[in-house]
Scaffold this motif. Sequence first.
Motif, PDB file in Angstrom:
ATOM      1  N   ALA A 107     -48.509   9.821 -50.393  1.00 15.74           N
ATOM      2  CA  ALA A 107     -47.423  10.409 -51.179  1.00 15.74           C
ATOM      3  C   ALA A 107     -48.065  11.479 -52.053  1.00 15.74           C
ATOM      4  N   THR A 108     -47.654  12.728 -51.851  1.00 16.67           N
ATOM      5  CA  THR A 108     -48.298  13.865 -52.523  1.00 16.67           C
ATOM      6  C   THR A 108     -47.278  14.662 -53.322  1.00 16.67           C
ATOM      7  N   ARG A 109     -47.544  14.841 -54.595  1.00 17.36           N
ATOM      8  CA  ARG A 109     -46.677  15.636 -55.458  1.00 17.36           C
ATOM      9  C   ARG A 109     -46.948  17.117 -55.229  1.00 17.36           C
ATOM     10  N   LEU A 110     -45.864  17.918 -55.160  1.00 18.32           N
ATOM     11  CA  LEU A 110     -46.005  19.337 -54.844  1.00 18.32           C
ATOM     12  C   LEU A 110     -45.475  20.255 -55.940  1.00 18.32           C
ATOM     13  N   ASP A 111     -45.124  19.721 -57.090  1.00 15.76           N
ATOM     14  CA  ASP A 111     -44.548  20.529 -58.172  1.00 15.76           C
ATOM     15  C   ASP A 111     -43.283  21.237 -57.677  1.00 15.76           C
ATOM     16  N   ILE A 112     -43.131  22.520 -57.928  1.00 17.08           N
ATOM     17  CA  ILE A 112     -41.904  23.242 -57.567  1.00 17.08           C
ATOM     18  C   ILE A 112     -42.061  23.886 -56.181  1.00 17.08           C
ATOM     19  N   GLN A 113     -41.277  23.380 -55.228  1.00 14.65           N
ATOM     20  CA  GLN A 113     -41.340  23.912 -53.865  1.00 14.65           C
ATOM     21  C   GLN A 113     -39.988  23.731 -53.180  1.00 14.65           C
ATOM     22  N   THR A 114     -39.876  24.326 -51.993  1.00 13.19           N
ATOM     23  CA  THR A 114     -38.656  24.198 -51.190  1.00 13.19           C
ATOM     24  C   THR A 114     -38.749  22.985 -50.269  1.00 13.19           C
ATOM     25  N   ASN A 115     -37.611  22.621 -49.699  1.00 15.66           N
ATOM     26  CA  ASN A 115     -37.583  21.525 -48.727  1.00 15.66           C
ATOM     27  C   ASN A 115     -38.474  21.830 -47.528  1.00 15.66           C
ATOM     28  N   ILE A 116     -38.356  23.059 -47.010  1.00 11.35           N
ATOM     29  CA  ILE A 116     -39.113  23.417 -45.812  1.00 11.35           C
ATOM     30  C   ILE A 116     -40.618  23.337 -46.074  1.00 11.35           C
ATOM     31  N   PHE A 117     -41.045  23.828 -47.232  1.00 12.38           N
ATOM     32  CA  PHE A 117     -42.464  23.739 -47.577  1.00 12.38           C
ATOM     33  C   PHE A 117     -42.897  22.271 -47.616  1.00 12.38           C
ATOM     34  N   ALA A 118     -42.106  21.428 -48.275  1.00 14.67           N
ATOM     35  CA  ALA A 118     -42.465  20.020 -48.413  1.00 14.67           C
ATOM     36  C   ALA A 118     -42.526  19.323 -47.058  1.00 14.67           C
ATOM     37  N   GLU A 119     -41.572  19.615 -46.187  1.00 11.67           N
ATOM     38  CA  GLU A 119     -41.537  19.000 -44.856  1.00 11.67           C
ATOM     39  C   GLU A 119     -42.761  19.428 -44.044  1.00 11.67           C
ATOM     40  N   LEU A 120     -43.085  20.712 -44.080  1.00 18.84           N
ATOM     41  CA  LEU A 120     -44.221  21.214 -43.313  1.00 18.84           C
ATOM     42  C   LEU A 120     -45.543  20.724 -43.896  1.00 18.84           C
ATOM     43  N   PHE A 121     -45.615  20.669 -45.210  1.00 13.71           N
ATOM     44  CA  PHE A 121     -46.824  20.151 -45.857  1.00 13.71           C
ATOM     45  C   PHE A 121     -47.084  18.708 -45.434  1.00 13.71           C
ATOM     46  N   ALA A 122     -46.017  17.908 -45.341  1.00 15.65           N
ATOM     47  CA  ALA A 122     -46.168  16.508 -44.946  1.00 15.65           C
ATOM     48  C   ALA A 122     -46.778  16.387 -43.554  1.00 15.65           C
ATOM     49  N   ILE A 123     -46.368  17.262 -42.645  1.00 17.81           N
ATOM     50  CA  ILE A 123     -46.928  17.247 -41.294  1.00 17.81           C
ATOM     51  C   ILE A 123     -48.406  17.609 -41.321  1.00 17.81           C
ATOM     52  N   VAL A 124     -48.744  18.670 -42.044  1.00 15.77           N
ATOM     53  CA  VAL A 124     -50.133  19.119 -42.127  1.00 15.77           C
ATOM     54  C   VAL A 124     -51.006  18.046 -42.771  1.00 15.77           C
ATOM     55  N   LYS A 125     -50.527  17.482 -43.871  1.00 17.41           N
ATOM     56  CA  LYS A 125     -51.292  16.450 -44.575  1.00 17.41           C
ATOM     57  C   LYS A 125     -51.499  15.222 -43.695  1.00 17.41           C
ATOM     58  N   GLY A 126     -50.436  14.776 -43.031  1.00 17.63           N
ATOM     59  CA  GLY A 126     -50.546  13.602 -42.184  1.00 17.63           C
ATOM     60  C   GLY A 126     -51.469  13.825 -40.999  1.00 17.63           C
ATOM     61  N   LEU A 127     -51.381  15.015 -40.388  1.00 22.00           N
ATOM     62  CA  LEU A 127     -52.259  15.326 -39.262  1.00 22.00           C
ATOM     63  C   LEU A 127     -53.715  15.366 -39.697  1.00 22.00           C
ATOM     64  N   GLN A 128     -53.970  15.960 -40.852  1.00 20.67           N
ATOM     65  CA  GLN A 128     -55.351  16.011 -41.358  1.00 20.67           C
ATOM     66  C   GLN A 128     -55.903  14.609 -41.582  1.00 20.67           C
ATOM     67  N   MET A 129     -55.089  13.727 -42.163  1.00 19.13           N
ATOM     68  CA  MET A 129     -55.543  12.364 -42.415  1.00 19.13           C
ATOM     69  C   MET A 129     -55.777  11.608 -41.111  1.00 19.13           C
ATOM     70  N   ALA A 130     -54.910  11.825 -40.120  1.00 23.92           N
ATOM     71  CA  ALA A 130     -55.068  11.150 -38.830  1.00 23.92           C
ATOM     72  C   ALA A 130     -56.362  11.584 -38.147  1.00 23.92           C
ATOM     73  N   ARG A 131     -56.648  12.886 -38.200  1.00 25.78           N
ATOM     74  CA  ARG A 131     -57.887  13.393 -37.605  1.00 25.78           C
ATOM     75  C   ARG A 131     -59.103  12.777 -38.291  1.00 25.78           C
ATOM     76  N   GLU A 132     -59.083  12.753 -39.610  1.00 28.10           N
ATOM     77  CA  GLU A 132     -60.222  12.221 -40.361  1.00 28.10           C
ATOM     78  C   GLU A 132     -60.438  10.735 -40.098  1.00 28.10           C
TER      79      GLU A 132
END
Length: 227
Positions: A107-132
């Motif tokens: 669960a990652t706080r993003l301060d002020i952002q749009t829905n699309i940014f938050a949705e895409l960030f979640a994918i990037v963050k999750g993929l990075q964690m899965a790879r690691e």
Amino acid sequence: MRNEAKFNDARFFSYRIIRQVSSYLTRIYKAGCMKSVQWKGDLVIASKMEFVFPKSVVLNPKIIRWLRPAAGWWKLNCDGASKENPGKAGAGGVIRDCRGRMVLAFATRLDIQTNIFAELFAIVKGLQMAREAGCTQLLIETDAKVVLQLIAKDTGARHVQHLLTRLRILRRGITIVFSHVYREGNQPADYLANQACQLNMDLVLTQAEGQLASLIRFDNLFPNFRF
């Protein structure tokens, strides 16, 4: 009228009763207090009295079930939330193995952002964690169709372009399948994304507890319904 006919020896006229009943029903109908279900099998009579009822809507719920990935695969369910769009935002995700067991969650706080940014960030963050964590085959489910379209086109607005670039790099050397899931089938990730909006620090979890554990357990045992 019935009592007058019985006790006062008044004459009893059936047409008067019918007229009074019809007048009474008409007043109820015009007041909006009458429903078709109250007529049951007498809708023909209601039609002759010019009572029109809207057709009842039959709800056919769609069964939404979280499915475990095949052996050797992990599944990332992710979601983003923005309270004002743009506004206080957060991203969340859950990675599970082929037995439905949680591997990681965030669960990652993003301060002020749009829905699309938050949705895409979640994918990037999750993929990075899965790879690691050593994942080589990953299913990624999100309830944001517009984000899946951005990924397919590999282009987007300026404020998300760097995320698309990062995603392109992270996809190298790993087998990934993207798919859309309804929100009802994405409850643990939705919960984490909304929690992230309220956090003062980021969370990375290796064990599910509390409501998150309950949502994951529910996914493994029961379907959800979309109306």
